[in-house]
Each structure stands twice: as structure tokens, then as C-alpha cells.
Design a protein around this motif. Structure first.
Motif, PDB file in Angstrom:
ATOM      1  N   ASN A  89      -0.109   1.197   3.745  1.00 53.36           N
ATOM      2  CA  ASN A  89       0.116  -0.115   3.123  1.00 53.36           C
ATOM      3  C   ASN A  89       1.489  -0.652   3.518  1.00 53.36           C
ATOM      4  O   ASN A  89       2.301  -1.015   2.673  1.00 53.36           O
ATOM      5  CB  ASN A  89      -0.018   0.017   1.588  1.00 53.36           C
ATOM      6  CG  ASN A  89       0.055  -1.332   0.905  1.00 53.36           C
ATOM      7  OD1 ASN A  89      -0.270  -2.358   1.498  1.00 53.36           O
ATOM      8  ND2 ASN A  89       0.494  -1.314  -0.350  1.00 53.36           N
ATOM      9  N   GLY A  90       1.727  -0.655   4.838  1.00 55.18           N
ATOM     10  CA  GLY A  90       3.022  -1.171   5.305  1.00 55.18           C
ATOM     11  C   GLY A  90       4.155  -0.334   4.731  1.00 55.18           C
ATOM     12  O   GLY A  90       4.082   0.903   4.707  1.00 55.18           O
ATOM     13  N   ASP A  91       5.203  -1.024   4.239  1.00 50.12           N
ATOM     14  CA  ASP A  91       6.345  -0.313   3.661  1.00 50.12           C
ATOM     15  C   ASP A  91       6.105   0.125   2.224  1.00 50.12           C
ATOM     16  O   ASP A  91       6.909   0.852   1.644  1.00 50.12           O
ATOM     17  CB  ASP A  91       7.582  -1.222   3.691  1.00 50.12           C
ATOM     18  CG  ASP A  91       8.004  -1.502   5.129  1.00 50.12           C
ATOM     19  OD1 ASP A  91       7.613  -0.710   6.007  1.00 50.12           O
ATOM     20  OD2 ASP A  91       8.711  -2.502   5.350  1.00 50.12           O
ATOM     21  N   ASN A  92       5.018  -0.391   1.636  1.00 56.91           N
ATOM     22  CA  ASN A  92       4.779  -0.120   0.221  1.00 56.91           C
ATOM     23  C   ASN A  92       3.863   1.079   0.035  1.00 56.91           C
ATOM     24  O   ASN A  92       3.087   1.412   0.918  1.00 56.91           O
ATOM     25  CB  ASN A  92       4.147  -1.342  -0.448  1.00 56.91           C
ATOM     26  CG  ASN A  92       5.122  -2.514  -0.478  1.00 56.91           C
ATOM     27  OD1 ASN A  92       6.265  -2.366  -0.905  1.00 56.91           O
ATOM     28  ND2 ASN A  92       4.678  -3.666   0.005  1.00 56.91           N
ATOM     29  N   GLN A 143      12.442  10.719  -1.942  1.00 57.69           N
ATOM     30  CA  GLN A 143      12.912   9.601  -2.764  1.00 57.69           C
ATOM     31  C   GLN A 143      14.103  10.002  -3.609  1.00 57.69           C
ATOM     32  O   GLN A 143      15.077   9.263  -3.745  1.00 57.69           O
ATOM     33  CB  GLN A 143      11.772   9.116  -3.679  1.00 57.69           C
ATOM     34  CG  GLN A 143      10.718   8.275  -2.940  1.00 57.69           C
ATOM     35  CD  GLN A 143       9.589   7.850  -3.871  1.00 57.69           C
ATOM     36  OE1 GLN A 143       9.064   8.656  -4.627  1.00 57.69           O
ATOM     37  NE2 GLN A 143       9.221   6.578  -3.795  1.00 57.69           N
ATOM     38  N   ASP A 199       2.719  -9.023  -0.259  1.00 59.14           N
ATOM     39  CA  ASP A 199       2.122  -7.742   0.115  1.00 59.14           C
ATOM     40  C   ASP A 199       1.662  -7.049  -1.155  1.00 59.14           C
ATOM     41  O   ASP A 199       2.362  -7.066  -2.166  1.00 59.14           O
ATOM     42  CB  ASP A 199       3.180  -6.850   0.811  1.00 59.14           C
ATOM     43  CG  ASP A 199       3.533  -7.391   2.181  1.00 59.14           C
ATOM     44  OD1 ASP A 199       2.703  -8.141   2.761  1.00 59.14           O
ATOM     45  OD2 ASP A 199       4.644  -7.095   2.659  1.00 59.14           O
TER      46      ASP A 199
END
Lengths: 641, 641
Positions: free
Chosen positions: B496-499, B69, B441
């Protein structure tokens, strides 16, 4: 193209730059140099004569000056237009000397004010300063700062609640903490509520002064009063600078109604008050911040102008003002320079031509509490008459014109240096004695002088009861004036030193007669409407600054004042100012004055059919009905024996 | 030498120039771009993560981001200092989405407000508009313009007197004459007096609106109300922009107490109110001039900040505010954009931590008129508890912290898009169902979500009564977080998908336990001091915007709400706003609310010796004393059978 010209005024030596083409009067206004003017610049009163010592001025008429004078540079300031750099001298008679003479003699202060000053009346000024030592907050005593302060004040106030402006509230926490919770609250009376106007560090409760002001058309008088003990510390007065816009109310209103001019008149009166305030605080080593409030009485137009309210409708039938009961305002909102959060209390008016000066007069006279009916006569530019007691109050306004303040008479002048204020004649040819203000060389006649002179002229036979000058009464002193009327010479026939002769013309006598006739007619109409005579009146009180200096016998002799026994006639001085002072010192008096205004019935003379009849009857010396003036009748009878 | 850098913010595409060296958070503040921040810029909450897309930014710590990140440009906005022209993206979870979800459901409006709206209570708004047709003045009817207007209004007002400011008075004569004596007077309630705020030409009495506002630490909600019929025309809400200075009151006070920063917070809240007002008037095709008054409830600090009063002492023992009873002010004086002479009515507070929101809640609940004792619980950043009836009112404030508003929990967020607001577990391994706000989401958890999740975790045995996560309860969903504590995964174990994953950590559970424990302890201490139990309480009212969305069973299950029969538990919605509206619509209610504030006894928990004992006892799910929670006890017993 208009150029810029430098104008210097002598003897003040004030210089200003103006655009070419403007009048000397306008330039003087800008420079703050006062130039006498009764007509307000219409070129008709001839009072604003000045002398151009250097430079080019165009446009003056020749009506008021001799050829020689014109050659010397004499010109009317309202007519002469500046075309180059000029030096202009304002001669003595055109100047307004700084201070009116009749500020107020304490001797005539009404008993209520004297009592108040000696604390026989409860002293509860409209603005108070209260020192408090507050307990520090704790977890068990966690009121807000404001609650704590209000709690500390509560016991000392009868109020439905306290109010505090945001600005002061924002400063409160630091003020309390930085001063160990010992502060002085400055509080203002606002009807049922009390405003905490300001909070000052430590104990300042001993420095709490007020200005009580009487704002008249001609003069502005201020008293500096200590609100802690009611004592008057000082007095100051000056001519109302609005005089440059005209000598009487109507001219002022006309000027104010012209586009953009309203604020000029407001600034003018605010400037006068600020001058007097500064004078007083400087003399008494105070700061303007020590002045917590200004209490103002004045006629309706003056109160309007001070508050910046439009005045145009006061002059048009049905003569309606904007507001007669004004709440207290932040004085700074009008430009008055006192404590920045100090309050201006304008006392209430009754009608367009019965102002706060009259209402304050009623308060000061105490007539609204009396069982007996009394009459209050306030002689100024207008004459206001009030009749009443504890059960009723009726008032009227008689347009006397400025004759008693030196206006509209050929040699009339205000009560300043050189004005003949008293005169006695031995006979038609001989002046027995006279006095002038400040013992100056006689240059004109003020109101009291006219009353004396006309009474004496009547007594020695220079004029008859109709006021007509008998041409043959005195070859030495009676002559024909330049405009063809008869005139009577008051100064010596062989000349008046360097000054022009001082005379009374037939027209002057007619003016004074009309002025006194209007006032007496108003008295008569009011009494008649109440189905009363002067016998029913327990006391006639004569108010107005000049009242103190009036010769009573002569005033009765010409029919200005009623012919009542002398013990029933009392001069009460400037009751307008006295009332303003009482209101400032006592919230009860302030509340009472609004009740007085509400309970005073205005009697409109112009719609009263008997007024014209009474006026015509009173245009006679002393009156067509001599039965009304028994003492004068007796004196005249004795003389003709 | 500091250069000037251009900073562009995505996705809003707002650009601003700043001096190099300032933080992204500060630049965002200047640009009016909102960045989430709970700690107010101390670098400890980790909520203000942004992504630098272009340019140089220095100084970020590595605590809150993965190496990847950081390489992608993630940085804390409060730490990153701008060193060149930069483009900064504010990611979804760092933005404040425009509108809070819990504005107010009408269904829960207290009956008093509903009655008022249907005119069963006398409608007498704080600002009224009254059309009058006045008789023209004549010589026989020569009142001043102001007297005439007051006379025309008199019969319709119960007041000790009218007051009018100089500015309006000056305009009065032309206004009356140019409009044929037909005007509309806008009048404001000022205790015993009535202010004629403004006079408008012709008949405008139908256009008289108000804004009733609840200014919370987290959200600001405004209702647009027609003062002519009491109808609510529209609603709008937004997050309090002061959030950029910190999520809780204490951080705001600290920031405000820093030299020169006080006005920033005032402007921030005024700006929020102005935004909402403009939104509402635009939508309803009105002008801001149609808004005659703003009636504001809020906690003590918010009311202080709005009025520009210093807040520093609220935070220091003994927690003293400047003023709890403020008189009405000209709204413009604070910067609010309504009618230029419209009034701001701030409702009264009781103590530093019991504000006008609570007092308004008492008014709206009607509990001060009830024979029966009721309890009002307002759950927000602080929890305020009131117990009382017509004979007494006692209140306390429990510092719950921002846990219920999404603060201080690892995945906590406000009730905006993507927040998990409800959840049910089948067992420790399986989520049966959940919902998110706006069905987005899942990106975090809001207050109601935490209550549900913890109750469910307790029910399925993920945690025990002390709140401790059992490591072995679910191998799939329980894991050790990066900082070494146990956490429970609410989103799917496979990702959790993209999150990022949404989890509840042990520390989160402890936070929620302390928050609910503080509130329950406050309830207990108050009752104990009154020698009462919940059996003596006829009704428990739960106020606060989020109350409407609470799962009652779960709230009782974790011991946030008392275990009373469900018919005794009532959600009453945003009573703060309801009270503000009632006060605006009824001068009687406005007067009553000041009496309520004066009669409400503040109970300082920090000096109460039993509070700590009660707090410790309540730091248990639901409570150490299970006798207080019979229904929970029964449910748990049933489960373990």
C-alpha cells in the motif's frame, strides 16, 4: 505636596488617615463617623459644627459661631480643611444618635397586617423553604435529579414552572445523594415562575426569615420577620447615613449626579441596611444566611439608589425615574448581606415623587378594596396624599420640605434625645409643660414639637392667623434674634443650663406654615379634581412614623390635618413598612401591589393651575377659609369670648 | 527533582514547557495539539502513536510497533514520558484533521426546516431585536424609562411580562437620552416572560445572528443562522477535542469524574464551540457580539458537560442525569463567546442516554404531528431509536459503541482524509472500486466503508452469515494477522505504497456485527413492545451525519437497516442540528420541544428481558430470522443459483 494627616474623632475615638486639605466632613464620612448636615456640605445650614481639639484646620467661615466659640475650635465640618494631624470632637447636637425614636408602635399596625400575623390571610411568603423526602431513582423511575426535585415540590406550588440557576444545578446531584434524598428547597416567587434558589441538606424549613424595610430619606427601619408564621421577631432603625450628603432628596440627587458619587450613596444605604440586618440577626442569634429575602419599600429615589439606578432625571422636569417596577434580584447583587442567593424584592413606585412607600401604604391600609373613599396622608420629608377606593386611586406628592423632620428650622432637629416633642403653654409668658425625647435636656425641637408649639402660640396669642409673632405678646419670651427677626423662647428666659436657648423664629413659623400649607393644598386639589369634599371621605388615615406621636387637636388647629370628626381620623403608623411586610408574607399581596401601582393615577401638582391658589389659601393658621375648620373656628371663638 | 523540558510538536511546530515525567499525550493536551486517542490514555487502543525525533522519552510498551518502528522513535503518546527537551512528530494517522467531512448536506434537510427558512413557518426567534422610536417624556406622560420602553415593545410581543437585569436597567436612562429615544431592544424568550437582554443605541435590529449547534461525542457542528430571515449563512464543524480523553461517552464520563477533571472537559467543548463560532463570524465579517444566542442539541452527557453539570451518575445504574430541562442561561456563564449578554438555550433531554439530539430529531422530523407511525434511527456512537406519531413517542438507546465512527476496529478511523468510505468487490480476490475521503491514499476505513466492505465480503463469500472469514476464500487477500486471527486485505496484496496495509480482521467484523445487532435489536424490541412490526411503520428515517453517505442496499444487506421498501426509507441528515435551528428560529418550536421531551417515553433496554434474545438473533448477517429480510434472502438465493 499633599501630606497624610491622622484625624481622630471624639467621642467615638475613631481614627483615620487622610490627605491634607480635605474637609472634616469628608474625613468623617470616610471614617464612618456621622456628622449632622442638612445642606449636604454647602456651608449654609450650620448643622455640622464640630470642635477642633488639637491640630490645624483652615478655612471655616464665621457665620455660625461666636468669636469665643471660634477661639475654642468650633468650625463647620464641611468647611474646615485638615492641614495636620488633628483631634476633632463631634458635639452632641452634631451627632446622629444611633436610633430614631419613632420606629413603629404595634398598636397602630393596620388590621390587615395583624390578620396576616394571625394567619387569617393565607401565608405564602415570597421565599419559601420546603422540606422533601424524595424516592431514590431506579431503572423504572429514572427522572433526572432536577425533575425528581421538582416533582417532589410540584403539589405544593401553584406555578407555571420551576427555574434553577446553573450554580445550584451543578451542586444538586451530590446534595441529593449525600443527604439520602432528603433536602430543603428554598424557592422564590418570580411572577409566573418559581425559582429554586438553593437546596439545603436535610430539614431547614423552619429557618426562613425576612427583613421588611422602609427606607426613608431620614430614617431606615427594618423588621425581622419569621416567614414560617408571620411573626415579627425584632425591629431596628437608624438614621439614613446619606444624611451626610444632605437632608433632603434633592440634595442627595444632586450629589449622586456628580461624577463618581452615585455609588457612594448606594453603598451608604446598603451599609445602613446591612448594619440593621446584622443588629437584628445578632440579637436573635441567627445567621445572615437565615434571611432569605429583603422586601423594601421607600421613596422612588431611595429605591433607585438601593438598586444602583441613576437618579439624576428624577429631579429634572418631567421628573422621570428609570424603573418603577423592578423584578426580584439576587440581594447580593446590590451588596446586601443575607443568604448569598437570597432575593431582594423592591416594591413598585408610581412616579418620581410617589414611591413604593406610598404604594405599600395603600396595600397596608386596604383602601383599594374599600367601597368607601378614604384618604391616606403620609407626612415625611415629602407629603404624599392618596384618595381612593376599590374603583379608583389618585395620588399626589407635596414638597413639604424637611420642616417636619427637624430640617430648615433654626432649632429644628430630628426626633432624638433632647428634642422637644410636646409642649403646652399656659399663656404667652408661661410654659405649662413640655417633654423631650428620652427626657434629655432640651436642645432643639422636632416635628411634633413644632406643631404643638405653633398651635399653642396661636392659641395663647403669640402669633396670629397669618403666623406673625406679636412683638408685644410676651416681653419675657419674645425677642429679636441675631439676624433681626422676632423669635419666641421655649426654654426658660433665665437660660437653658449649659445648652443654648431653644427658640422658634418668625422664619421657622413661616417654614412650618408653608410645609403644612403644601400638604393641605395637595389634599384640597385632589379632592377638588375628584369633585369631592372631606365630607365624601369616610376616613382620613395619617401614616408616617411620626403620625403616632402627633397631637391630633393641634395638627387640626394649625390646619395640617383636615377638621373632620375625630372618629374619621386614624393614625395608621408606618404603612410603608407594614406593606413591605405584607408583600413578603404573601405572594398574593406582592402581586396585588403591582396592580395597585399600575392603577394609581399620579396627579402632577406643578401643572395643576389651582394648586398655587390652594397653597396660598392654606398658608394661614388654620386656613383662609375658616369654614373648612369649624372646630377650630369654634375654639377660637370660645377663646375670644 | 523534576526538571522543565521543552517539547516541540511537528508538523504544527507548537512548543510548550512541561515538567519532566509527564506523558506526551498530556503535553500535547496542554499545547493544544490534538492526538488521536480512543481509549483516553489507557495504552490499549494503540491510536496515539507518535514519533520522537529528538530527545529522551521513556516507558513505551512494544505492543503496537515493530522493532524497526521503535528504533525510529515510534511510541504511544499516552505511555511515553518526557525526560528531556524533545521534538515529537504527530504522524498523519494520529492527527485529527481539522474538519469532519460529513457536516451536512442541505438536500436532506427536513421539510420543516426548509419551510421555516422560506418563512412558511412563523419566524419568531428566541432572541429578537426590535427597533423602537419612543416619545419623549412630558409632565403628562411621565412613565419611567423602563415603562416607556416596555410600552414601545408591548404590541409586538405576546408575553406575560418583561424583565430586565439590573446592569442594563442602570444604563437605560443615558442610553435613551443620548440616542434621542431611538434604540433597539434585544429580547430573549424565557417561557412566559420576556427578558430585555440588552438595549443598543439606534437601529441594530438587522444584526441578529444565532449559532445552532450539534455537539456530538465525535463531531461538533455549528451553523450560523440569520435570525432576521432564517437563512443559514455558514457551516463549520470539527472533531470534538474531548477525543483526547477517550473516544466514547463512558471514557469521557470516567475522566470527568476524576477529581478536578470535570472542568477540563467543559472547557474543551466550550473551546471547540468558540473555535467554530470565531471561524464563522470571521468568515462572514461579523463580530461575536452579533451572535445573540446559541441553540444546542447534543447527547445528554455533552449537554451536561457544556453546562458544567456533573456527569458521574449518568454512567452508573440507574443512569441518572442532573437535569434534562435546562432554562436559558447567559452564554457567557459557560464561557461561550457571543454577545456578552446573549443566551444559551440547551434543548431538553429525555434520559441519561437519550439526549437533546434525539429530541431535536423528533422535532425536525415532524413525526410528533403525524397520523402515521414513523421510526427515527440516529446512528452515532450510540444508536437512538424513536417510534411514534402524534399520539405516542417511545425511544430507546442502543450502545453500538464507536465502531461506526471508526473506533474499536483495527484500521478504523474517522471520516477524514484517506479513509475508505466506499468499496465494491468483484470477487473475493478482486477489489472492483473504492473511494477514499478527499481521494487521499487509503490509510484506514470509516463507518460507511466498513458497511460496504462487510456487505461485499458477504456477497462474494469471504464471510458467511455468522460473519466468519473463510480462510480459503482468497489466498491472496486473506491472511493471518500478527495476533493470530484471520484478516481480509482491502488494499493491494503487493503493498500500500508508504502506508501500512488496510485490513478487516475477524474481530472487526464481530465488532460491526455487535454494533449493528444492538441497533437492530433495539428497533425490534421497541416495535415488539408496541405490538407492531415494520409493516406498521410508514417510514424509517435514518438520521446522523453519516446517514447521507450510507449505501442503503448494503446497510440493509448486513441487517443494520430494516428490509423495508426503499420508498419507506429516508435519510434525513443531521436532524439534531436541524432541530436546534428550528428551536432558535421559532419560540413555538422551542416550547414544543419541551413538550416532546416530556411526552417521549424512555424504554430501558437493559431491563427488558427480550433485548438479549433480539440482540443474539441480530448478531448474524443480516439476521437469524431471514424472513425479516426478504430482499436480502432473494439476493442471496439468486447468487447461489
Amino acid at each position: 505636596m499633599a501630606g497624610i494627616c491622622k484625624v481622630s474623632f471624639l467621642p467615638d475615638d475613631k481614627t483615620i488617615e487622610v490627605r491634607s486639605g480635605i474637609t472634616i466632613l469628608a474625613a468623617a464620612g470616610k471614617a464612618g463617623v456621622f456628622v449632622n448636615s442638612l445642606c449636604g456640605g454647602d456651608g449654609v445650614c450650620g448643622r455640622c459644627g464640630v470642635i477642633v481639639r488639637k491640630g490645624t484646620v483652615t478655612g471655616g467661615s464665621t457665620d455660625f459661631f461666636s468669636h469665643e466659640q471660634i477661639q475654642q475650635g468650633h468650625i463647620l465640618a464641611c468647611e474646615g480643611r485638615i492641614e495636620s494631624d488633628v483631634i476633632v470632637e463631634i458635639p452632641e447636637h452634631t451627632r446622629l444618635s444611633g436610633t430614631p425614636e419613632f420606629i413603629e408602635a404595634d398598636v397602630h399596625q393596620p388590621p390587615e397586617v395583624r390578620k396576616l400575623a394571625h394567619r387569617q390571610m393565607a401565608l405564602a411568603p415570597l421565599v419559601r423553604k420546603t422540606y422533601v423526602e424524595l424516592p431514590e431513582p431506579t431503572l423504572d423511575d429514572n427522572q433526572s435529579d432536577l425533575q425528581r426535585l421538582e416533582h417532589g415540590l410540584k403539589d405544593q406550588f401553584k406555578t407555571q414552572g420551576f427555574q434553577m440557576g446553573l450554580k445550584v444545578t451543578r451542586r444538586l446531584p451530590d446534595l441529593l445523594r449525600q443527604n439520602d434524598w432528603k433536602v430543603t428547597a428554598m424557592t422564590g416567587h418570580r411572577g409566573p415562575l418559581t425559582e429554586i434558589i438553593d437546596v439545603e441538606p436535610g430539614k431547614t424549613s423552619r429557618r426562613n426569615m425576612c427583613i421588611a424595610a422602609d427606607v426613608g430619606t431620614t430614617t431606615v427601619v427594618c423588621h425581622l420577620v419569621d416567614l414560617c408564621d408571620g411573626q415579627t421577631l425584632g425591629k431596628a432603625g437608624k438614621y439614613n447615613s446619606q444624611i451626610r450628603y444632605g437632608g433632603d432628596i434633592i440634595r442627595r440627587i444632586i450629589h449622586a449626579s456628580e461624577s463618581g458619587s452615585h455609588d457612594e450613596l448606594r453603598k451608604s444605604i446598603v451599609g445602613d441596611l446591612n448594619d440593621l440586618i446584622l443588629q437584628l440577626v445578632t440579637k436573635h442569634r441567627l445567621s445572615t444566611k437565615d434571611i432569605s429575602l429583603v422586601s423594601v419599600a421607600g421613596n422612588t429615589t431611595m429605591v433607585h439608589l438601593l438598586a444602583g439606578l441613576p437618579v439624576a432625571n428624577i429631579r429634572k422636569e418631567p421628573y422621570i425615574g428609570v424603573a418603577y417596577d423592578l423584578p426580584p434580584f439576587r440581594a447580593a447583587e446590590t451588596g446586601l448581606q443575607i443568604h448569598p442567593r437570597g432575593l431582594l424584592y423592591c416594591l413598585p413606585c408610581v412616579a418620581g415623587f410617589v414611591g413604593a412607600d406610598t404604594v405599600a401604604g395603600i396595600l397596608a391600609s386596604g383602601m383599594m378594596r374599600d367601597d368607601n373613599v378614604r384618604m391616606l396622608i403620609d407626612i415625611g420629608t415629602n407629603g404624599e396624599i392618596v384618595v381612593g377606593n376599590k374603583d379608583f386611586l389618585v395620588c399626589a406628592s407635596a414638597s413639604a420640605g424637611p420642616a417636619f423632620e427637624g430640617g430648615e428650622c433654626s432649632c429644628g432637629m430630628r426626633a432624638s434625645s433632647g428634642a422637644i416633642d410636646h409642649i403646652r403653654l399656659l399663656d404667652a409668658d408661661t410654659v405649662l409643660s413640655f417633654s423631650t425625647i428620652n427626657s434629655g435636656d432640651p436642645v432643639g425641637i422636632c416635628g411634633t414639637g413644632y406643631i404643638d408649639a405653633i398651635a399653642e402660640m396661636l392659641r395663647v396669642g403669640v402669633i396670629d392667623k397669618t403666623g406673625r409673632i406679636s412683638a408685644e405678646a410676651s416681653p419675657a419670651r419674645i425677642r429679636t434674634s441675631s439676624d433681626g427677626q422676632l423669635e419666641y423662647l421655649l426654654t426658660e428666659p433665665e437660660g437653658n443650663g449649659d445648652n443654648p436657648d431653644v427658640t422658634i423664629t418668625q422664619e421657622d413659623i413661616n417654614n412650618i406654615m408653608r410645609a403644612k400649607g403644601a400638604i393641605f393644598a395637595a389634599e384640597s386639589v385632589l379632592l377638588h379634581a375628584l369633585n369631592m369634599t372631606f365630607d365624601d371621605v369616610a376616613e382620613v388615615m395619617v401614616a408616617g412614623a411620626f403620625g403616632n406621636f402627633l397631637n391630633v387637636d393641634n395638627s387640626v388647629f394649625i390646619g395640617l390635618l383636615p377638621d373632620v370628626p375625630s372618629e374619621k381620623l386614624r393614625f395608621v403608623g408606618n404603612t410603608s413598612l407594614a406593606g413591605a411586610k405584607m408583600a413578603a408574607l404573601s405572594a398574593d399581596c406582592y402581586e396585588e401591589i403591582f396592580r395597585i401601582a399600575a392603577n394609581t393615577t399620579y396627579f402632577e401638582l406643578s401643572t395643576e393651575p389651582t394648586f398655587m391658589y390652594q397653597f396660598v389659601s392654606a398658608c394661614f393658621f388654620p386656613h383662609t377659609n375658616l369654614d373648612l375648620f369649624p372646630s377650630v373656628m369654634a375654639a377660637l371663638a370660645k377663646k375670644s369670648e
